[in-house]
Write a protein that holds these residues in place. Structure first.
Motif, PDB file in Angstrom:
ATOM      1  N   GLU A 165       0.824  -1.215   0.000  1.00  0.00           N
ATOM      2  CA  GLU A 165       0.000   0.000   0.000  1.00  0.00           C
ATOM      3  C   GLU A 165       0.853   1.259   0.000  1.00  0.00           C
ATOM      4  O   GLU A 165       0.462   2.279  -0.563  1.00  0.00           O
ATOM      5  CB  GLU A 165      -0.924  -0.008   1.228  1.00  0.00           C
ATOM      6  CG  GLU A 165      -2.002   1.053   1.203  1.00  0.00           C
ATOM      7  CD  GLU A 165      -2.964   0.864   0.046  1.00  0.00           C
ATOM      8  OE1 GLU A 165      -3.475   1.895  -0.452  1.00  0.00           O
ATOM      9  OE2 GLU A 165      -3.204  -0.295  -0.349  1.00  0.00           O
ATOM     10  N   VAL A 166       2.045   1.172   0.597  1.00  0.00           N
ATOM     11  CA  VAL A 166       2.940   2.327   0.608  1.00  0.00           C
ATOM     12  C   VAL A 166       3.320   2.740  -0.817  1.00  0.00           C
ATOM     13  O   VAL A 166       3.539   3.928  -1.099  1.00  0.00           O
ATOM     14  CB  VAL A 166       4.192   2.007   1.444  1.00  0.00           C
ATOM     15  CG1 VAL A 166       5.287   3.035   1.234  1.00  0.00           C
ATOM     16  CG2 VAL A 166       3.821   1.947   2.926  1.00  0.00           C
ATOM     17  N   VAL A 167       3.393   1.771  -1.718  1.00  0.00           N
ATOM     18  CA  VAL A 167       3.725   2.073  -3.114  1.00  0.00           C
ATOM     19  C   VAL A 167       2.703   3.039  -3.714  1.00  0.00           C
ATOM     20  O   VAL A 167       3.060   4.006  -4.402  1.00  0.00           O
ATOM     21  CB  VAL A 167       3.799   0.769  -3.931  1.00  0.00           C
ATOM     22  CG1 VAL A 167       3.981   1.070  -5.403  1.00  0.00           C
ATOM     23  CG2 VAL A 167       4.938  -0.105  -3.432  1.00  0.00           C
ATOM     24  N   ALA A 168       1.408   2.793  -3.463  1.00  0.00           N
ATOM     25  CA  ALA A 168       0.371   3.695  -3.962  1.00  0.00           C
ATOM     26  C   ALA A 168       0.475   5.063  -3.310  1.00  0.00           C
ATOM     27  O   ALA A 168       0.226   6.095  -3.960  1.00  0.00           O
ATOM     28  CB  ALA A 168      -1.013   3.090  -3.719  1.00  0.00           C
ATOM     29  N   ILE A 169       0.851   5.109  -2.038  1.00  0.00           N
ATOM     30  CA  ILE A 169       0.991   6.391  -1.339  1.00  0.00           C
ATOM     31  C   ILE A 169       2.133   7.203  -1.946  1.00  0.00           C
ATOM     32  O   ILE A 169       2.024   8.427  -2.098  1.00  0.00           O
ATOM     33  CB  ILE A 169       1.220   6.146   0.163  1.00  0.00           C
ATOM     34  CG1 ILE A 169      -0.017   5.485   0.774  1.00  0.00           C
ATOM     35  CG2 ILE A 169       1.541   7.449   0.889  1.00  0.00           C
ATOM     36  CD1 ILE A 169       0.138   5.095   2.220  1.00  0.00           C
ATOM     37  N   TYR A 170       3.235   6.545  -2.331  1.00  0.00           N
ATOM     38  CA  TYR A 170       4.331   7.247  -3.005  1.00  0.00           C
ATOM     39  C   TYR A 170       3.831   7.941  -4.276  1.00  0.00           C
ATOM     40  O   TYR A 170       4.132   9.115  -4.528  1.00  0.00           O
ATOM     41  CB  TYR A 170       5.441   6.264  -3.382  1.00  0.00           C
ATOM     42  CG  TYR A 170       6.298   5.788  -2.230  1.00  0.00           C
ATOM     43  CD1 TYR A 170       6.373   6.502  -1.049  1.00  0.00           C
ATOM     44  CD2 TYR A 170       7.026   4.605  -2.339  1.00  0.00           C
ATOM     45  CE1 TYR A 170       7.162   6.051   0.000  1.00  0.00           C
ATOM     46  CE2 TYR A 170       7.815   4.147  -1.290  1.00  0.00           C
ATOM     47  CZ  TYR A 170       7.878   4.876  -0.128  1.00  0.00           C
ATOM     48  OH  TYR A 170       8.659   4.426   0.903  1.00  0.00           O
TER      49      TYR A 170
END
Length: 208
Positions: free
Chosen positions: A90-95
């Motif tokens: 999910e952190v990838v989408a936040i980036y």
């Protein structure tokens, strides 16, 4: 299939321009770059950045979640501990979302007849290629973290001692998204906001 579709599309476009419109000489890269608005380049880059990042995150969550649910049937204890892999995905989408917000701040309104300046072209190209680079990095990062997280869940179900070892691999895979974030910021470090020309810009004859 790898080379057939791009080749077919290129041939169809070339034949359309050359035969159907009787303007085959218009099939050149310079015209395309000059007649496309910097707004189009910037908006496309932001869309690719967010879209590819979300695609990578969703792909990784799909692979990791399926393995967690499957392995959880045999070893229910892995379900909570392996949620950290979902967070990494999910952190990838936040980036991508963060970079999209930063990029959108450069898109101030400028009248269409004053937008075609060298500075605005530079900003548009920087936002496009920065967004594309960021999106591709996050797409590959999401897939990498998803595969590593899937392996971590199945390995944990078989042997609890393997979880931490495979988690280290997953952490290094997630760092690729951070590299993409840094590259995305460097791409626009010299790009300013869209500004209007002091006088009506001398646009290319290709711009209509």
């Amino acid at each position: 299939y790898t080379y057939g579709l791009p080749t077919f599309v290129t041939v169809v476009i070339a034949l359309y321009l050359a035969q159907l419109t009787c303007s085959g000489e218009a099939f050149n890269v310079g015209q395309f770059l000059e007649e496309t608005s910097p707004y189009a380049w910037a908006a496309t880059g932001i869309g690719l950045c967010i879209g590819l990042s979300v695609l990578g995150a969703g792909w990784g969550i799909f692979m990791t979640g399926a393995s967690i649910l499957g392995g959880g049937v045999r070893a229910p204890r892995i379900r909570t501990k392996n949620l950290i892999s979902i967070i990494f995905c999910e952190v990838v989408a936040i980036y991508g979302l963060i970079i999209g917000i930063v990029y959108s701040a450069r898109m101030s309104f400028v009248s269409p007849n004053l937008i075609y300046t060298r500075e605005n072209y530079f900003t548009g190209y920087a936002l496009f290629w920065g967004g594309l680079t960021m999106g591709v990095c996050n797409l590959l990062c999401g897939v990498s973290v998803g595969i590593a997280g899937s392996t971590a869940a199945l390995a944990d179900a078989a042997d609890p001692n393997l979880f931490v070892k495979i988690l280290i691999v997953e952490v290094f895979g997630s760092i690729m998204g951070l590299f993409g974030l840094i590259v995305g910021l460097l791409m626009i470090s010299q790009a300013s906001e869209f500004t209007a020309a002091v006088a009506p810009a001398v646009v290319s004859p290709f711009v209509r």
